[in-house]
Design an enzyme around this catalytic site. Structure first.
Site, PDB file in Angstrom:
ATOM      1  N   TRP A 284      -2.528   8.363  -6.260  1.00 45.70           N
ATOM      2  CA  TRP A 284      -3.058   9.704  -6.489  1.00 45.70           C
ATOM      3  C   TRP A 284      -3.996   9.802  -7.683  1.00 45.70           C
ATOM      4  O   TRP A 284      -4.663  10.795  -7.873  1.00 45.70           O
ATOM      5  CB  TRP A 284      -1.889  10.686  -6.721  1.00 45.70           C
ATOM      6  CG  TRP A 284      -0.904  10.179  -7.739  1.00 45.70           C
ATOM      7  CD1 TRP A 284       0.259   9.504  -7.476  1.00 45.70           C
ATOM      8  CD2 TRP A 284      -1.005  10.231  -9.164  1.00 45.70           C
ATOM      9  NE1 TRP A 284       0.878   9.141  -8.647  1.00 45.70           N
ATOM     10  CE2 TRP A 284       0.125   9.580  -9.702  1.00 45.70           C
ATOM     11  CE3 TRP A 284      -1.945  10.787 -10.044  1.00 45.70           C
ATOM     12  CZ2 TRP A 284       0.341   9.455 -11.073  1.00 45.70           C
ATOM     13  CZ3 TRP A 284      -1.730  10.654 -11.405  1.00 45.70           C
ATOM     14  CH2 TRP A 284      -0.607  10.004 -11.906  1.00 45.70           C
ATOM     15  N   ASN A 285      -4.044   8.763  -8.539  1.00 44.21           N
ATOM     16  CA  ASN A 285      -4.763   8.977  -9.804  1.00 44.21           C
ATOM     17  C   ASN A 285      -6.281   8.905  -9.664  1.00 44.21           C
ATOM     18  O   ASN A 285      -6.991   9.470 -10.489  1.00 44.21           O
ATOM     19  CB  ASN A 285      -4.227   8.065 -10.920  1.00 44.21           C
ATOM     20  CG  ASN A 285      -4.396   6.605 -10.624  1.00 44.21           C
ATOM     21  OD1 ASN A 285      -4.658   6.217  -9.492  1.00 44.21           O
ATOM     22  ND2 ASN A 285      -4.248   5.777 -11.638  1.00 44.21           N
TER      23      ASN A 285
ATOM     24  N   LYS B 226      -3.589   5.097   4.271  1.00 45.73           N
ATOM     25  CA  LYS B 226      -2.638   6.152   3.933  1.00 45.73           C
ATOM     26  C   LYS B 226      -2.840   6.528   2.464  1.00 45.73           C
ATOM     27  O   LYS B 226      -2.485   5.757   1.572  1.00 45.73           O
ATOM     28  CB  LYS B 226      -1.188   5.676   4.134  1.00 45.73           C
ATOM     29  CG  LYS B 226      -0.212   6.827   4.019  1.00 45.73           C
ATOM     30  CD  LYS B 226       1.167   6.429   3.528  1.00 45.73           C
ATOM     31  CE  LYS B 226       1.300   6.369   2.051  1.00 45.73           C
ATOM     32  NZ  LYS B 226       1.140   7.634   1.303  1.00 45.73           N
ATOM     33  N   PRO B 227      -3.419   7.705   2.219  1.00 41.23           N
ATOM     34  CA  PRO B 227      -3.573   8.135   0.824  1.00 41.23           C
ATOM     35  C   PRO B 227      -2.246   8.635   0.263  1.00 41.23           C
ATOM     36  O   PRO B 227      -1.288   8.838   1.000  1.00 41.23           O
ATOM     37  CB  PRO B 227      -4.591   9.275   0.920  1.00 41.23           C
ATOM     38  CG  PRO B 227      -4.430   9.818   2.304  1.00 41.23           C
ATOM     39  CD  PRO B 227      -3.962   8.678   3.175  1.00 41.23           C
ATOM     40  N   ALA B 228      -2.205   8.856  -1.051  1.00 40.43           N
ATOM     41  CA  ALA B 228      -0.981   9.328  -1.701  1.00 40.43           C
ATOM     42  C   ALA B 228      -0.642  10.748  -1.261  1.00 40.43           C
ATOM     43  O   ALA B 228      -1.532  11.548  -0.961  1.00 40.43           O
ATOM     44  CB  ALA B 228      -1.159   9.290  -3.219  1.00 40.43           C
TER      45      ALA B 228
ATOM     46  N   GLY C 141      -1.331   0.706  -6.427  1.00 40.47           N
ATOM     47  CA  GLY C 141      -0.191   1.540  -6.794  1.00 40.47           C
ATOM     48  C   GLY C 141       0.701   0.785  -7.751  1.00 40.47           C
ATOM     49  O   GLY C 141       0.237  -0.103  -8.482  1.00 40.47           O
ATOM     50  N   SER C 142       1.980   1.122  -7.727  1.00 43.23           N
ATOM     51  CA  SER C 142       2.896   0.531  -8.702  1.00 43.23           C
ATOM     52  C   SER C 142       3.229  -0.926  -8.360  1.00 43.23           C
ATOM     53  O   SER C 142       3.193  -1.332  -7.190  1.00 43.23           O
ATOM     54  CB  SER C 142       4.184   1.356  -8.741  1.00 43.23           C
ATOM     55  OG  SER C 142       4.781   1.340  -7.464  1.00 43.23           O
TER      56      SER C 142
ATOM     57  N   GLU D 187      -3.572  -4.120  -6.241  1.00 46.12           N
ATOM     58  CA  GLU D 187      -4.062  -3.607  -7.527  1.00 46.12           C
ATOM     59  C   GLU D 187      -2.920  -2.793  -8.105  1.00 46.12           C
ATOM     60  O   GLU D 187      -2.651  -1.679  -7.650  1.00 46.12           O
ATOM     61  CB  GLU D 187      -5.294  -2.709  -7.303  1.00 46.12           C
ATOM     62  CG  GLU D 187      -6.451  -3.405  -6.634  1.00 46.12           C
ATOM     63  CD  GLU D 187      -7.226  -4.305  -7.589  1.00 46.12           C
ATOM     64  OE1 GLU D 187      -6.975  -4.259  -8.796  1.00 46.12           O
ATOM     65  OE2 GLU D 187      -8.065  -5.075  -7.107  1.00 46.12           O
ATOM     66  N   LEU D 188      -2.234  -3.359  -9.113  1.00 46.92           N
ATOM     67  CA  LEU D 188      -0.949  -2.767  -9.522  1.00 46.92           C
ATOM     68  C   LEU D 188      -0.993  -2.209 -10.940  1.00 46.92           C
ATOM     69  O   LEU D 188      -2.051  -1.948 -11.486  1.00 46.92           O
ATOM     70  CB  LEU D 188       0.144  -3.828  -9.355  1.00 46.92           C
ATOM     71  CG  LEU D 188       0.160  -4.504  -7.975  1.00 46.92           C
ATOM     72  CD1 LEU D 188       1.220  -5.586  -7.902  1.00 46.92           C
ATOM     73  CD2 LEU D 188       0.359  -3.486  -6.855  1.00 46.92           C
TER      74      LEU D 188
ATOM     75  N   CYS E  15      -4.576   3.266 -14.550  1.00 44.88           N
ATOM     76  CA  CYS E  15      -3.969   1.930 -14.617  1.00 44.88           C
ATOM     77  C   CYS E  15      -4.586   1.069 -15.710  1.00 44.88           C
ATOM     78  O   CYS E  15      -3.923   0.183 -16.234  1.00 44.88           O
ATOM     79  CB  CYS E  15      -4.103   1.240 -13.276  1.00 44.88           C
ATOM     80  SG  CYS E  15      -5.810   1.142 -12.729  1.00 44.88           S
TER      81      CYS E  15
ATOM     82  N   GLU F 200       4.804   1.015 -18.538  1.00 43.93           N
ATOM     83  CA  GLU F 200       3.628   1.864 -18.342  1.00 43.93           C
ATOM     84  C   GLU F 200       4.045   3.329 -18.535  1.00 43.93           C
ATOM     85  O   GLU F 200       4.872   3.840 -17.776  1.00 43.93           O
ATOM     86  CB  GLU F 200       3.139   1.632 -16.907  1.00 43.93           C
ATOM     87  CG  GLU F 200       1.695   1.893 -16.694  1.00 43.93           C
ATOM     88  CD  GLU F 200       1.268   1.604 -15.248  1.00 43.93           C
ATOM     89  OE1 GLU F 200       2.128   1.516 -14.344  1.00 43.93           O
ATOM     90  OE2 GLU F 200       0.062   1.480 -15.039  1.00 43.93           O
TER      91      GLU F 200
END
Ligand code: NAP
Length: 485
Positions: free
Chosen positions: A161-162, A185-187, A238-239, A260-261, A294, A389
């Site tokens: 979502w960021n 699939k978006p957030a 994401g995470s 990409e975490l 991130c 984080e």
């Protein structure tokens, strides 16, 4: 679809539906979930709450569309992307307004994100024609060896979502340029920007099924993505926790992954640095998107001789930032995305306080949904804020003595996404840039991300790169054709 009566996205889109196989549709049973403006908590849309059946349909649609899309000349695929790029720029204000309404970030940042997101579309369109193969000298006279680069196949993408627009284009643009078909699939907090982008692809006459957007239960949708035999790649931002789950799930079908975490960026200020420049850079890097980025600084290391002077400059700048609704042009810091994001920031600040940290500014919740830009000193190494984080507007400042010590401290983390340092010493610049175990280094530069350069992490911050020629390589298969004459 998706427009209000004035034909724009300034209001919430009228219809918020998934785009599957070239058609706009709700969930099979009609279920929806709510999307709220983080600044006001107003419900701005209800969007389809889909699961396994709709995900399978989207993946089947992508599988059916893939061969014809892959067979198109690259320039024809590129032309569709160029068209979308032009539309994104032409409608940047509307897209940015929509983005701010669902994500909360200040409108100026949203406009910058739309430009950044559009730049990935243009870069990928340009790069589509440069996916070159090779010929290799043979070992015997009667043979020729060719290397072909071909699109991977169906790509399943999941985004956070960021950055509701840029994380979407950073995946779909290179994938489509390479000739892949995509299900994204978006957030759940920010699906509207993805719908708006899908609309632009529809207007640009992207063939049905080449791009599909689905919202709903992340576990059920991801399970289908991982199980579908035609899916050749999982592209995730994401995470780290969810990234690991997806990588485990991808193992059975040996699907490629790019991940990409999370990150835990050190921001290092050497005594020889231009302190004003470093403080400006630290503020823009740390407090962008309310620290929910991130690659934003998590630990600010300052050489002992300039520690107090730098902390003072940081406090002056951080405490002058204007908090507010992102739609207000004056706002520099928007609300936290949601309650759970806020809870984590409060927990980290309280934990630092308990460990003896001194809060120099901020440290409090404001009007329930904002967290004040916070600078703290005297934070011991075991404090959570130095290890996990925080994803919020909190800058812990830590003193260090030597270059060797700070490189060791900076690398003492499982993460390896982005790191920053400020120095005027050219030899140190190379030494430190090479010693930091991070995929992205900002040397006297707080915003290193550009579409033509590789973006991605080392260690538990991920696998693979997005952006530049590396980004598109993630979506091609290399094939050796050996020819006997
Ligand atoms: P998240 O919880 O991992 O969610 C990201 C996406 O994964 C969302 O679409 C989410 O869906 C989905 N998801 C959640 N659980 C899932 C599961 N079990 N299986 C499959 N998908 C699942 O991360 P976030 O809180 O949204 O985003 C913040 C994280 O992203 C931070 O760690 C940040 O550092 C990282 N990030 C990294 C980069 C980078 O380029 N390295 C860029 C931006 C953000 P729902 O929304 O429906 O739950």
């Amino acid at each position: 679809m998706g427009r209000d009566r004035d034909g724009d996205w300034d209001g919430a889109p009228v219809k918020n539906l998934n785009w599957i196989g070239g058609k706009w549709a709700g969930a099979d049973g009609g279920a929806t979930f709510s999307v709220r403006n983080p600044a006001t908590q107003e419900e701005i849309a209800r969007v389809p709450d889909c699961g396994a059946a709709e995900a399978r349909r989207a993946l089947d649609a992508a599988s059916a569309a893939f061969p014809a899309w892959a067979a198109l000349p690259a320039i024809e695929r590129a032309n569709i992307l160029f068209n979308v790029y032009a539309q994104m720029l032409g409608r940047a204000r509307e897209l940015a307004t929509l983005l701010t309404r669902e994500n909360g970030k200040p409108i100026r940042e949203a406009l910058a994100e739309i430009q950044y997101a559009a730049d990935f579309v243009r870069w990928s369109a340009e790069e589509a024609r440069r996916v070159y193969g090779e010929t290799i000298p043979a070992s015997v006279a009667g043979k020729r060896h060719l290397v072909l680069k071909q699109p991977l196949g169906v790509v399943a993408a999941i985004t956070p979502w960021n950055f509701p627009a840029a994380m979407v284009t950073r995946k779909i643009a290179p994938a489509l340029a390479a000739g892949c078909a995509v299900v994204i699939k978006p957030a759940e907090q920010t699906p509207l920007s993805a719908f708006a982008l899908a609309e632009l692809f529809e207007e640009a006459r992207l063939p049905a099924g080449v791009l599909n957007v689905i919202t709903g239960n992340p576990e059920s949708i991801a399970k289908e993505m991982l199980a579908h035999p035609k899916v050749r790649k999982i592209a995730f931002t994401g995470s780290t926790e969810v990234g690991k789950l997806l990588m485990r799930g991808a193992a059975d079908g040996l699907k490629r992954v790019s991940l990409e975490l999370g990150g835990h960026a050190p921001f290092i200020v050497f005594a020889d640095a231009d302190l004003d420049r470093a403080a400006d850079g630290c503020v823009s890097n740390k407090f962008r998107n309310s620290g929910q980025t991130c690659i934003c600084a998590n630990r600010v290391y300052v050489q002992q001789e300039v520690h107090d002077a730098f902390a003072k400059k940081l406090v002056e700048r951080a405490s002058a930032l204007v908090l507010g609704d992102g739609l207000d042009e004056k706002t520099q810091v928007g609300p936290m995305i949601d309650e759970s994001g806020m809870k984590k920031v409060i927990e980290h600040v309280e934990d630092a306080r308990r460990h003896g940290a001194k809060i120099l500014c901020g440290g409090r919740v404001k009007d329930a949904r904002w967290f004040e830009p916070t600078v703290m000193t005297g934070v011991p190494p075991e404090a959570k804020v130095l290890r996990e984080e925080t994803f919020g507007p909190v800058a812990p400042v830590v003193a260090f003595k030597t270059e060797e010590e700070v490189v060791r401290l900076a690398n003492d983390t499982p993460y390896g996404l982005a790191a920053y340092f400020y120095t005027k010493d050219a030899s140190r610049l190379f030494r430190v840039a090479e010693a930091l175990e991070y995929g992205i280094i900002g040397a006297n530069d707080p915003s290193p991300g550009v579409p033509q350069a590789p973006f991605g992490g080392m260690k538990e911050s991920g696998i693979g790169r997005e952006g530049g020629k590396w980004g598109i390589e993630e979506y091609v298969e290399v094939k050796h054709v050996s020819i006997g004459l």
